[in-house]
Write an enzyme that holds these catalytic residues in place. Structure first.
Site, PDB file in Angstrom:
ATOM      1  N   SER A 186     -15.690  -2.350 -10.836  1.00  0.00           N
ATOM      2  CA  SER A 186     -16.768  -1.512 -10.310  1.00  0.00           C
ATOM      3  C   SER A 186     -17.979  -1.512 -11.244  1.00  0.00           C
ATOM      4  O   SER A 186     -17.838  -1.650 -12.471  1.00  0.00           O
ATOM      5  CB  SER A 186     -16.221  -0.092 -10.174  1.00  0.00           C
ATOM      6  OG  SER A 186     -17.260   0.833 -10.129  1.00  0.00           O
ATOM      7  N   GLY A 209      -5.109   4.798   2.215  1.00  0.00           N
ATOM      8  CA  GLY A 209      -5.089   3.708   3.194  1.00  0.00           C
ATOM      9  C   GLY A 209      -4.536   4.193   4.526  1.00  0.00           C
ATOM     10  O   GLY A 209      -3.808   5.189   4.580  1.00  0.00           O
ATOM     11  N   TYR A 232     -12.937   7.221 -14.097  1.00  0.00           N
ATOM     12  CA  TYR A 232     -12.782   6.111 -13.140  1.00  0.00           C
ATOM     13  C   TYR A 232     -13.328   4.823 -13.752  1.00  0.00           C
ATOM     14  O   TYR A 232     -12.643   3.786 -13.780  1.00  0.00           O
ATOM     15  CB  TYR A 232     -13.521   6.446 -11.846  1.00  0.00           C
ATOM     16  CG  TYR A 232     -13.622   5.297 -10.876  1.00  0.00           C
ATOM     17  CD1 TYR A 232     -12.539   4.926 -10.095  1.00  0.00           C
ATOM     18  CD2 TYR A 232     -14.812   4.574 -10.744  1.00  0.00           C
ATOM     19  CE1 TYR A 232     -12.627   3.861  -9.201  1.00  0.00           C
ATOM     20  CE2 TYR A 232     -14.915   3.509  -9.862  1.00  0.00           C
ATOM     21  CZ  TYR A 232     -13.823   3.160  -9.092  1.00  0.00           C
ATOM     22  OH  TYR A 232     -13.916   2.106  -8.217  1.00  0.00           O
ATOM     23  N   ASP A 262       0.855  -1.189   0.000  1.00  0.00           N
ATOM     24  CA  ASP A 262       0.000   0.000   0.000  1.00  0.00           C
ATOM     25  C   ASP A 262       0.888   1.235   0.000  1.00  0.00           C
ATOM     26  O   ASP A 262       1.937   1.232   0.638  1.00  0.00           O
ATOM     27  CB  ASP A 262      -0.910  -0.011   1.256  1.00  0.00           C
ATOM     28  CG  ASP A 262      -2.163   0.809   1.053  1.00  0.00           C
ATOM     29  OD1 ASP A 262      -2.030   2.028   0.849  1.00  0.00           O
ATOM     30  OD2 ASP A 262      -3.265   0.239   1.093  1.00  0.00           O
TER      31      ASP A 262
HETATM   32  P1  NAD Z   1      -9.602   2.820  -0.409  1.00  0.00           P
HETATM   33  O1  NAD Z   1      -9.152   4.161  -0.910  1.00  0.00           O
HETATM   34  O2  NAD Z   1      -9.977   2.700   1.014  1.00  0.00           O
HETATM   35  O3  NAD Z   1      -8.506   1.722  -0.749  1.00  0.00           O
HETATM   36  C1  NAD Z   1      -7.577   1.829  -1.806  1.00  0.00           C
HETATM   37  C2  NAD Z   1      -6.215   1.493  -1.244  1.00  0.00           C
HETATM   38  O4  NAD Z   1      -5.257   1.471  -2.311  1.00  0.00           O
HETATM   39  C3  NAD Z   1      -5.723   2.524  -0.230  1.00  0.00           C
HETATM   40  O5  NAD Z   1      -5.220   1.840   0.902  1.00  0.00           O
HETATM   41  C4  NAD Z   1      -4.631   3.276  -0.974  1.00  0.00           C
HETATM   42  O6  NAD Z   1      -3.663   3.820  -0.097  1.00  0.00           O
HETATM   43  C5  NAD Z   1      -4.098   2.180  -1.883  1.00  0.00           C
HETATM   44  N1  NAD Z   1      -3.436   2.670  -3.104  1.00  0.00           N
HETATM   45  C6  NAD Z   1      -3.923   3.551  -4.004  1.00  0.00           C
HETATM   46  N2  NAD Z   1      -3.049   3.718  -5.025  1.00  0.00           N
HETATM   47  C7  NAD Z   1      -1.997   2.902  -4.761  1.00  0.00           C
HETATM   48  C8  NAD Z   1      -0.770   2.636  -5.437  1.00  0.00           C
HETATM   49  N3  NAD Z   1      -0.439   3.266  -6.583  1.00  0.00           N
HETATM   50  N4  NAD Z   1       0.096   1.748  -4.887  1.00  0.00           N
HETATM   51  C9  NAD Z   1      -0.206   1.117  -3.711  1.00  0.00           C
HETATM   52  N5  NAD Z   1      -1.351   1.343  -3.036  1.00  0.00           N
HETATM   53  C10 NAD Z   1      -2.237   2.225  -3.551  1.00  0.00           C
HETATM   54  O7  NAD Z   1     -10.821   2.393  -1.345  1.00  0.00           O
HETATM   55  P2  NAD Z   1     -11.807   1.141  -1.240  1.00  0.00           P
HETATM   56  O8  NAD Z   1     -13.180   1.668  -1.192  1.00  0.00           O
HETATM   57  O9  NAD Z   1     -11.350   0.187  -0.208  1.00  0.00           O
HETATM   58  O10 NAD Z   1     -11.614   0.495  -2.671  1.00  0.00           O
HETATM   59  C11 NAD Z   1     -10.833  -0.683  -2.868  1.00  0.00           C
HETATM   60  C12 NAD Z   1     -10.977  -1.122  -4.319  1.00  0.00           C
HETATM   61  O11 NAD Z   1     -12.343  -1.433  -4.591  1.00  0.00           O
HETATM   62  C13 NAD Z   1     -10.578  -0.047  -5.326  1.00  0.00           C
HETATM   63  O12 NAD Z   1      -9.968  -0.669  -6.422  1.00  0.00           O
HETATM   64  C14 NAD Z   1     -11.903   0.557  -5.738  1.00  0.00           C
HETATM   65  O13 NAD Z   1     -11.833   1.142  -7.011  1.00  0.00           O
HETATM   66  C15 NAD Z   1     -12.790  -0.678  -5.721  1.00  0.00           C
HETATM   67  N6  NAD Z   1     -14.212  -0.374  -5.555  1.00  0.00           N
HETATM   68  C16 NAD Z   1     -14.657   0.200  -4.397  1.00  0.00           C
HETATM   69  C17 NAD Z   1     -16.026   0.441  -4.257  1.00  0.00           C
HETATM   70  C18 NAD Z   1     -16.588   1.047  -3.002  1.00  0.00           C
HETATM   71  O14 NAD Z   1     -17.792   1.313  -2.958  1.00  0.00           O
HETATM   72  N7  NAD Z   1     -15.825   1.279  -1.958  1.00  0.00           N
HETATM   73  C19 NAD Z   1     -16.919   0.128  -5.291  1.00  0.00           C
HETATM   74  C20 NAD Z   1     -16.421  -0.431  -6.451  1.00  0.00           C
HETATM   75  C21 NAD Z   1     -15.068  -0.707  -6.558  1.00  0.00           C
END
Ligand code: NAD
Length: 317
Positions: free
Chosen positions: A122, A38, A146, A33
């Site tokens: 997504s 995060g 996105y 991460d």
């Molecule tokens: P979040 O922002 O809490 O988690 C994303 C994590 O990825 C974070 O910990 C961030 O620090 C890390 N990160 C981002 N870019 C990075 C990089 N270049 N290298 C290493 N780490 C990196 O978001 P979330 O809601 O937990 O989403 C997780 C996944 O699920 C994502 O791919 C998001 O697109 C997908 N998603 C989420 C939802 C939702 O409703 N939360 C819906 C559809 C899809």
């Protein structure tokens, strides 16, 4: 199926819940991460667990991606910039955080012979469908950068699965909500209410329709799909079976926080959505997941209510 799993974005909202579940099941988990969104607090309760390794690294960097992938058997790829709104104002960030990072990861998997990937896609890949709910064969027509970045990742993963034998499970999540959530409509509205309990600005006209899934249901679906899908490249919608409006979300938040008399100010753009790239109506059919014996335990409104309860303790207390 080996037992050493890399969870990218494992310090984030969904990723950390995936880590919890994998650790509870006895897997050896490595988290990579960059801590952009995060938080180490999301993994604090696992501190000292010999089955958890945390690497601070950025997947936009090829070397970091290689170090993360080396020595693992499967990759759960949850790292991304999840903010649809940011993708409108800063498309390049999304391209790099989502597409470039995924490419680097796939290349590292190819180099080290890692043959399994679970990818957090997504519902935004569907854009603005004519009818809801949509199944997985509906046209992919994203209306946000996105959504387009997620569709690009899916296609890249498909090519790697065909060319290099990577078994891939693609999960098209609806709005996932629950403890540790730090973005999206519920969190934003609660933050606004923390600062002002007289007035609440709601983006969009409030009639936007969404499906919400509680994070423990989403994790259950993810693990089931990973274990039970047979093909080399499978796509699953992940959602609860109903949907609600943004106004229902607002009312649930106000009700749960026992707030009366808050003046609601809707701020619609375009055709009533909240921001460019937002969709008016999206909900998902989950028959494919149900064929794997998945049954969500919470409806959309339950998921929202439970999340408000949890976030009230986390961010309003
Ligand atoms: P979040 O922002 O809490 O988690 C994303 C994590 O990825 C974070 O910990 C961030 O620090 C890390 N990160 C981002 N870019 C990075 C990089 N270049 N290298 C290493 N780490 C990196 O978001 P979330 O809601 O937990 O989403 C997780 C996944 O699920 C994502 O791919 C998001 O697109 C997908 N998603 C989420 C939802 C939702 O409703 N939360 C819906 C559809 C899809």
């Amino acid at each position: 199926m080996g037992n050493r799993i890399l969870v990218t974005g494992g310090a984030g909202f969904i990723g950390s819940h995936i880590v919890d579940r994998l650790i509870a099941e006895g897997y050896k988990v490595r988290v990579v991460d960059n801590f952009s969104t995060g938080r180490i607090e999301n993994l604090q309760h696992l501190k000292g667990n010999p089955n958890l390794e945390i690497i601070e690294g950025d997947l936009k960097n090829e070397q970091n991606a290689k170090e993360a992938v080396k020595g693992t058997d499967a990759v759960f790829h949850f790292a991304a910039n999840p903010e649809v709104r940011v993708s409108t104002t800063n498309p390049k960030t999304h391209f790099e955080e989502n597409v470039v990072a995924t490419f680097n990861l796939l290349e590292a998997m190819r180099e080290f012979g890692v043959r399994e990937m679970v990818f957090a896609s997504s519902s935004s890949v569907y854009g603005e469908p004519q009818e809801i709910p949509v199944d997985e064969d509906a046209p992919v027509r994203p209306v946000s950068v996105y959504g387009a970045s997620k569709a690009a990742c899916e296609n890249m993963i498909h090519a790697y699965s065909k060319l290099y034998g990577i078994k891939a499970v693609i999960l098209r999540y609806a709005n996932v909500v629950g403890p540790r959530l730090r973005h999206g409509v519920i969190y934003d509205l609660m933050m606004k209410l923390r600062n002002n309990r007289e007035e609440l600005e709601v983006l969009g006209d409030g009639t936007q329709v969404r499906s919400y899934i509680y994070v423990t249901d989403a994790v259950e679906a993810t693990l089931l799909a990973w274990r039970r899908s047979h093909g080399n490249y499978e796509i699953y919608n992940v959602a609860s079976e109903d949907w609600i409006t943004v106004n229902e979300v607002v009312n649930t938040i106000l009700d749960e926080l026992r707030l009366d008399g808050v003046k609601i100010i809707h701020k619609p753009v375009l055709h009533g959505v909240g921001w460019p790239g937002d969709v008016k109506r999206i909900a998902l059919k989950i028959d494919r997941l149900k064929a794997l014996c998945f049954k969500p335990r919470h409806s959309s409104i339950d998921a929202v209510r439970l999340t408000v309860k949890e976030l009230a303790k986390e961010v309003l207390a």
